[in-house]
Design a protein around this motif. Sequence first.
Motif, short mmCIF file in Angstrom:
data_model
loop_
_atom_site.label_atom_id
_atom_site.label_comp_id
_atom_site.label_asym_id
_atom_site.label_seq_id
_atom_site.Cartn_x
_atom_site.Cartn_y
_atom_site.Cartn_z
N GLY A 33 0.78 -1.18 -0.02
CA GLY A 33 -0.09 0.02 0.08
C GLY A 33 0.85 1.17 0.17
N ASN A 34 1.94 1.31 0.83
CA ASN A 34 2.61 2.49 0.83
C ASN A 34 3.50 2.42 -0.48
OD1 ASN A 34 2.18 3.98 3.58
ND2 ASN A 34 2.47 1.69 4.23
N LEU A 35 3.97 1.48 -0.82
CA LEU A 35 5.06 1.70 -2.10
C LEU A 35 4.15 1.91 -3.23
CD1 LEU A 35 7.12 -1.76 -2.05
CD2 LEU A 35 7.89 0.70 -2.26
N LEU A 36 2.82 1.64 -3.28
CA LEU A 36 2.23 2.16 -4.38
C LEU A 36 2.04 3.85 -4.49
CD1 LEU A 36 -0.93 -0.30 -4.75
CD2 LEU A 36 0.72 0.35 -6.37
N VAL A 37 1.47 4.49 -3.16
CA VAL A 37 1.27 6.00 -2.79
C VAL A 37 2.87 6.53 -3.23
CG1 VAL A 37 1.17 7.63 -1.00
CG2 VAL A 37 0.00 5.51 -0.89
N ILE A 38 3.94 6.08 -2.39
CA ILE A 38 5.35 6.77 -3.11
C ILE A 38 5.61 6.52 -4.49
CG2 ILE A 38 7.77 6.16 -2.70
CD1 ILE A 38 7.27 5.13 0.21
N ILE A 39 5.59 5.50 -5.22
CA ILE A 39 5.87 5.25 -6.90
C ILE A 39 4.60 6.46 -7.41
CG2 ILE A 39 5.67 3.85 -8.75
CD1 ILE A 39 6.40 1.61 -7.03
N SER A 40 3.57 6.33 -7.10
CA SER A 40 2.42 7.03 -7.84
C SER A 40 2.86 8.59 -7.75
CB SER A 40 0.99 7.04 -7.08
OG SER A 40 0.89 5.69 -7.27
N ILE A 41 3.28 9.17 -6.41
CA ILE A 41 3.58 10.44 -6.32
C ILE A 41 4.85 10.87 -7.04
CG2 ILE A 41 4.21 12.25 -4.54
CD1 ILE A 41 2.39 10.95 -2.62
N ILE A 42 5.98 10.00 -7.04
CA ILE A 42 7.11 10.01 -7.43
C ILE A 42 7.04 10.15 -9.25
CG2 ILE A 42 9.49 9.43 -7.98
CD1 ILE A 42 9.56 8.45 -4.98
N TYR A 43 6.33 9.55 -9.61
CA TYR A 43 6.25 9.03 -11.13
C TYR A 43 5.30 10.00 -11.93
CZ TYR A 43 5.76 6.44 -15.68
OH TYR A 43 5.76 6.51 -16.98
N PHE A 44 4.28 10.04 -11.19
CA PHE A 44 3.33 11.06 -12.04
C PHE A 44 3.23 12.55 -11.65
CE2 PHE A 44 0.88 6.74 -11.92
CZ PHE A 44 0.87 6.85 -13.37
N LYS A 45 3.56 13.31 -12.63
CA LYS A 45 3.85 14.82 -12.50
C LYS A 45 2.58 15.35 -11.97
CE LYS A 45 7.47 15.23 -15.67
NZ LYS A 45 8.13 15.92 -17.09
N GLN A 46 1.48 15.01 -12.43
CA GLN A 46 0.22 15.67 -11.83
C GLN A 46 0.00 15.69 -10.32
OE1 GLN A 46 -3.35 13.94 -13.65
NE2 GLN A 46 -4.64 14.70 -12.02
N LEU A 47 0.85 14.58 -9.74
CA LEU A 47 0.71 14.83 -8.19
C LEU A 47 1.90 15.21 -7.52
CD1 LEU A 47 -0.10 10.68 -7.96
CD2 LEU A 47 -1.66 12.56 -8.26
#
Length: 312
Positions: A33-47
Amino acid sequence: MYELCDIFMAESHLTLPTDPYQASLVIVTSLCGNLLVIISIIYFKQLHVPTNYLILSLAVADLLVGVLVFPLNMAFTVTSCWYHEDLFCKVRGSFDVTLSTASILNLCCISIDRYYAVCQPLTYRSKINDRVIGIMIPVSWGFAAIIGIGIIIAGFNQGKCEESCLIDALISTTLACIFSFYIPVIIMLSIYLKIFIVAQRQANSIQNTTCQSKKSGATVSKTERKATITLAIVMGVFLLCWMPYFLCIIFQPFAYDVTPIAVIETLNWLTLFNSMLNPFIYAFFYSWFRSAFRMIISGKIFQGDFANSKLI
């Protein structure tokens, strides 16, 4: 949080019969769960916005809890560290206190961010920007580290008691509870209460300035219900996970009977569950995070450059 009640339970020889399969499931769920959050914020510029940087910091703290604290809690019970005073047990305690406190303080920072977003929307971007977030995050981690290391330096988690041992432990326990839990909780409760009041006031204002149609009334009512449910879940889950343990810690010195170590360990595990639930509470509520998770889980991000994708 580290087992701050240990020093009052030296005569107890109980251990917690933790099911390794259930514990492993909790660890894996927390990590994923926490890895998904970390990867999402780092990868997607919209975030890449200030609010999400706070969520990223929270996810890092919760990820480290899953990587370091969960396995150590499985491997070493309260009694093993009590009867085997060594560097490893002290390091374990320091990690436990530091990371749990960092998680709580990050939650507190998120509540402050939400306060300005809801209660002062016109000045939100000027008050909560990258520079301010860049200060809040290091301060939260630094303060957490000071508390974690300070408890160890103060002589807490010592295997041999001197005459003033119980008094020192009581002082250390009380201070740790106040700065690691009660002050942040009071801040968060006050902020979320203010947010709810302002949100309800804004909804009433919108209702009064519209044509008072049934449709608009239904929309406002739905908005109020959603805000109420969201805030109730956020604080309800947090208090459910953390309050029993800290209430036990505060009242343990005044209790007639010594609380069994198995009970303390169970309450300690309950506090750690909050690190597993945080990704669901603070990320899964938002549709753009759900879109990012689907792209990551499906492996779509490995098939091309989707960093600039618009998340719905």
